[in-house]
Write an enzyme that holds these catalytic residues in place. Structure first.
Site: not given
Ligand code: ACO
Length: 429
Positions: A307, A268, A363
């Site tokens: 994702h 995460h 990210d």
């Protein structure tokens, strides 16, 4: 004539049922009437990871993962990143509408005047080991704040709820910066209310001996944009933790500590830290094909890719990629960006990634910017994510508390253990 119902025939019994369909969902509890006999508990769904279960109705954030769309309260993330500020976006998430000028001034004032933390927090910060990971410190300190504000337990009192919302948005950067200063052994730098929310955070992070810290406006704006991009993302793992703990009517500090703990995980919010480690390990563009090979044999994961919801380019990754260039104008180019861009190019042409619809997520590039910006250490990446996500967690928590449909979160299980057996005394085992 189509009707909004679902007809089900249970082939175990031959019985048929008609269930209402609302908003593209059936109520899981409606399945319970489907039984093979009186002693049957009734049909349940099996959904590890909640990949196809709506746990709430929410008016906060809309995502279309196939089209790569993200909107807060209806406003596209691209427009907010370009024109809004983090605190204005926080207002939007929490109150549902963009503020008037007066409303925004009041909001900014209220948050700015809650940035200081109790001096005793400093004392227990000192108790952490010298090299304590700042995310561990952040999680524990947010939880500890509940002991300073016992009235936060009054979750049914709107006045108390609003006070805790101000405090949590205001104090997150202070706790984060203090955790960092503890890690590097610098004296804590106190908030400066003359600075913007993000400018003040940079002040608390990096101020040394200067009388007044002046944040670089480009870096201040870039970090503000990064906070906007991270502000909410509907029912992700950490938000589900916030709602799950909040559903037990715990105070918001305890619930947010749980959310931050979920965010700490490498699948995460911890992923941006892992991305940088991975890029450093790859080291050169020539080493990329060999690394991709290891990814394809499932030896390692390509961190920052993939994702649960986006099966297209994550719109936040696109904005971050643009922001990176503005930051590099000030800081000089981070050489890891070249490896990242080449890695992305090769991956997006490879069948493994194409077939699985794996694209860069938020990210993939955020860590590279954070590192370039006054050298945030990798340990701070998930903490920066947590600061940005704070208004989203709180908006979801607030929505949960006002939602009459919500009850304590309590999933079911399929029991796979032993049937009843007789206890054997230890001497007879
Ligand atoms: N690298 C290589 N293969 C991957 C990756 C990846 N990053 N992500 C998914 N896959 C593969 C899986 O191995 C699987 O392949 P298989 O069918 O051959 O077994 C397939 O793609 C589906 O993957 P799942 O793990 O089932 O996808 P899920 O939706 O459960 O996981 C997750 C999503 C956790 C984000 C995953 O893509 C991942 O681990 N990514 C890397 C970590 C990361 O970047 N996390 C940040 C997410 S964004 C955020 O939290 C802010």
């Amino acid at each position: 004539m189509p009707t909004n119902t679902l007809s089900i025939t249970d082939n175990r019994t031959g019985k048929s049922y008609e269930l209402p369909v609302t908003d593209g969902t059936i109520k899981a509890a409606d399945l319970r009437q489907i039984k093979t006999g009186d002693d049957d508990f009734g049909l349940m769904t099996y959904d590890p990871g909640f990949t196809n279960t709506a746990s709430c109705r929410s008016a906060i954030t809309f995502i279309d993962g196939d089209a790569g769309i993200l909107r807060y309260r209806g406003y596209p993330i691209e427009q907010l990143a370009e024109q809004s500020t983090f605190l204005e976006t926080a207002y939007l998430l929490l109150r549902g509408e963009l503020p008037s000028k007066a409303e925004l001034e009041r909001w900014v004032h209220d948050i700015t005047h809650h940035t200081i933390i109790h001096e005793n927090v400093r004392k227990f910060l000192d108790g952490f080991r010298y090299d304590a990971h700042p995310m561990g410190v952040f999680v524990s300190t947010v939880a500890a704040l509940s002991t300073f504000y016992p009235e936060a337990k009054r979750i049914d009192d709107e006045g108390s709820r609003q006070s805790q919302i101000f405090r949590l948005i205001a104090k997150s950067p202070t706790v984060a910066a203090f955790a960092y200063r503890h890690m590097i052994g610098m004296p804590y730098a106190y908030p400066d209310n003359e600075l913007s929310y993000t400018g003040n955070f940079l002040n608390m992070m990096f101020r040394a001996t200067e009388v007044r810290y002046k944040p670089d406006p480009v870096l201040e704006r870039a970090l503000d944009v990064l906070f906007i991009l991270h502000a909410d993302h509907e029912q992700n793992c950490s938000t589900s933790a916030m709602r799950g703990v909040g559903s037990a009517h715990s105070d918001p500090y305890s619930a947010m500590a749980a959310a931050a703990a979920a965010l700490y995980g490498p699948l995460h919010g911890g992923a941006n830290e892992e991305v940088l480690r991975m890029l450093r390990e790859i080291g050169t563009a020539q080493a990329i094909p060999a690394f991709i090979k290891r990814v394809k044999t499932h030896e390692v994961r390509l961190m920052g890719f993939g994702h649960r919801v986006y099966k297209n380019y994550d719109p936040r990754a696109k904005i971050i990629k643009q922001t990176a260039d503005e930051v590099f104008e000030v800081t000089g180019r981070n050489p890891l960006i070249d490896i990242a861009r080449e890695l992305e190019r090769i991956a997006l042409e490879d069948d493994y990634f194409v077939e699985r619809k794996l694209y860069p997520n938020v990210d993939f590039y955020s860590g590279i910017i954070y590192e370039a910006m006054r050298f945030f250490p990798v340990e701070m990446f998930p903490v920066l994510f947590a600061i940005g996500r704070t208004p989203g967690w709180l908006a979801q928590w607030h929505e949960l508390l006002l939602d009459k449909d919500q009850r304590i979160a309590r999933p079911r299980q399929i029991y796979t253990g032993a049937g009843e057996r007789r206890y054997v005394p230890i001497t007879a085992r």
